[in-house]
Scaffold this active site. Structure first.
Site, mmCIF file in Angstrom:
data_model
loop_
_atom_site.group_PDB
_atom_site.id
_atom_site.type_symbol
_atom_site.label_atom_id
_atom_site.label_comp_id
_atom_site.label_asym_id
_atom_site.label_seq_id
_atom_site.Cartn_x
_atom_site.Cartn_y
_atom_site.Cartn_z
ATOM 1 N N ARG A 1 0.811 -1.221 0.000
ATOM 2 C CA ARG A 1 0.000 0.000 0.000
ATOM 3 C C ARG A 1 0.845 1.272 0.000
ATOM 4 O O ARG A 1 0.379 2.319 -0.418
ATOM 5 C CB ARG A 1 -0.944 -0.017 1.208
ATOM 6 C CG ARG A 1 -2.006 -1.110 1.098
ATOM 7 C CD ARG A 1 -2.881 -1.162 2.329
ATOM 8 N NE ARG A 1 -2.128 -1.554 3.520
ATOM 9 C CZ ARG A 1 -1.846 -2.811 3.842
ATOM 10 N NH1 ARG A 1 -2.199 -3.780 3.034
ATOM 11 N NH2 ARG A 1 -1.184 -3.094 4.944
ATOM 12 N N ARG B 1 9.176 -9.810 -0.459
ATOM 13 C CA ARG B 1 9.083 -10.411 -1.793
ATOM 14 C C ARG B 1 10.376 -11.015 -2.324
ATOM 15 O O ARG B 1 10.357 -11.684 -3.350
ATOM 16 C CB ARG B 1 8.557 -9.361 -2.779
ATOM 17 C CG ARG B 1 7.131 -8.903 -2.473
ATOM 18 C CD ARG B 1 6.182 -10.073 -2.357
ATOM 19 N NE ARG B 1 4.785 -9.639 -2.298
ATOM 20 C CZ ARG B 1 3.750 -10.466 -2.164
ATOM 21 N NH1 ARG B 1 3.976 -11.764 -2.073
ATOM 22 N NH2 ARG B 1 2.511 -10.006 -2.113
ATOM 23 N N SER C 1 -3.928 -0.030 -19.290
ATOM 24 C CA SER C 1 -5.306 -0.480 -19.452
ATOM 25 C C SER C 1 -5.350 -1.865 -20.079
ATOM 26 O O SER C 1 -4.555 -2.194 -20.970
ATOM 27 C CB SER C 1 -6.080 0.499 -20.347
ATOM 28 O OG SER C 1 -7.336 -0.053 -20.718
ATOM 29 N N ARG D 1 -7.415 -2.797 -22.055
ATOM 30 C CA ARG D 1 -7.918 -2.671 -23.427
ATOM 31 C C ARG D 1 -6.881 -2.067 -24.372
ATOM 32 O O ARG D 1 -7.171 -1.813 -25.537
ATOM 33 C CB ARG D 1 -9.174 -1.786 -23.435
ATOM 34 C CG ARG D 1 -10.360 -2.402 -22.704
ATOM 35 C CD ARG D 1 -11.505 -1.416 -22.635
ATOM 36 N NE ARG D 1 -11.165 -0.282 -21.785
ATOM 37 C CZ ARG D 1 -11.815 0.883 -21.789
ATOM 38 N NH1 ARG D 1 -12.814 1.069 -22.622
ATOM 39 N NH2 ARG D 1 -11.463 1.851 -20.971
#
Length: 274
Positions: free
Chosen positions: A103, A206, A111, A113
């Protein structure tokens, strides 16, 4: 049907069709766009401890030894005044979901798309141990006959791509609705911005062996850049066990790790105090 890996991550089906929009986990790229030309961690430390007049304090040479000493004492707040901007690409939506759980960061994600080279086309990322896995399913034909068909990952991706494209071009359906069936293997590109403190914390999580392979790949590539650009802050960065001296995962420790657990270390300390 079995897929054969070709150079540059392309896949060739038994029928000879090239699926050059599939890549392996580990082939993602990390680019550094912006980093501090000098770390301000030492300025932050000097503001708290130095009696120098402000002009002299601001103009004083960078004191990397001071940074290392203060960080070693656990005062990591001084690392919150330097920001890093990375461009990452070639990672899956699975990896994206894990990335944005952090966060204390800013993100700008491509996007779903977005067109590739002016065409409605997407790239995909797969773990190398599943690319030749196939399954056989029973389907019902138009004349109500049952047939068994085997599918590889490339077959599934091709079906979804065709379904998606025809939905847009022939049926006028919105991409906002059609993308509900886009696989999590779909790759993306985006910007990631974190300050040094957030990165140190993120690397601790991580870069751990228990992290999923793809997000660990991204973290380790970012860590290598940070170590190169700012060793005073990131020289000891990495999985938490590196700085703690023990594995904080306890019984969940990765089988490849040989670090002592917190419980084992505390037992040793307890015995020394006797």
């Amino acid at each position: 049907m079995v897929l054969v890996k070709e150079p540059f991550g392309a896949y060739v089906s038994m029928g000879g069709e090239i699926m050059n929009n599939i890549r392996f986990v580990g082939e993602g790229q990390v680019y550094l766009l912006a980093s501090p030309s000098r770390t301000y961690a030492d300025i932050a430390a000097k503001v708290c401890t130095s009696g120098l007049p402000t002009p002299e304090l601001i103009g004083s040479p960078e004191n990397t030894e001071l940074v290392r000493r203060v960080m070693a004492s656990g005062h990591l707040a001084i690392t919150e005044f330097d920001s890093w901007v990375f461009l990452v690409e070639g990672y899956s939506r699975v990896c994206e979901a894990q990335l944005i759980r952090k966060r204390h960061a800013s993100y700008m994600i491509q996007s779903g798309r977005a067109e590739k080279h002016g065409k409605r086309r997407h790239d995909y990322v797969l773990p190398d141990n599943v690319y030749d896995h196939y399954t056989t399913v029973e389907l019902l034909t138009n004349d109500m006959k049952k047939v068994k068909v085997s599918f590889t990952p490339a077959d599934i991706i091709k079906i979804i791509d065709q379904w998606y494209n025809e939905g847009v071009e022939e049926f006028g359906l919105s991409e906002e609705d059609l993308r509900y069936l886009k696989p999590q293997a779909t790759s993306w590109r985006g910007l990631v911005c974190m300050n040094s403190h957030a990165l140190l914390d993120w690397f601790g999580q991580r870069c751990c062996m228990r992290a999923q392979t793809e997000i660990r790949d991204m973290a380790c590539k970012m860590l290598a850049i940070c170590k190169r650009e700012c060793p005073a802050v990131f020289a000891e960065a990495g999985p938490k066990c590196r700085s703690l001296g023990y594995c904080p995962e306890g019984k969940l420790q990765h089988e490849a790790c040989k670090m002592p657990t917190k419980e084992e270390v505390m037992e040793v300390i307890k015995n020394l105090r006797k």
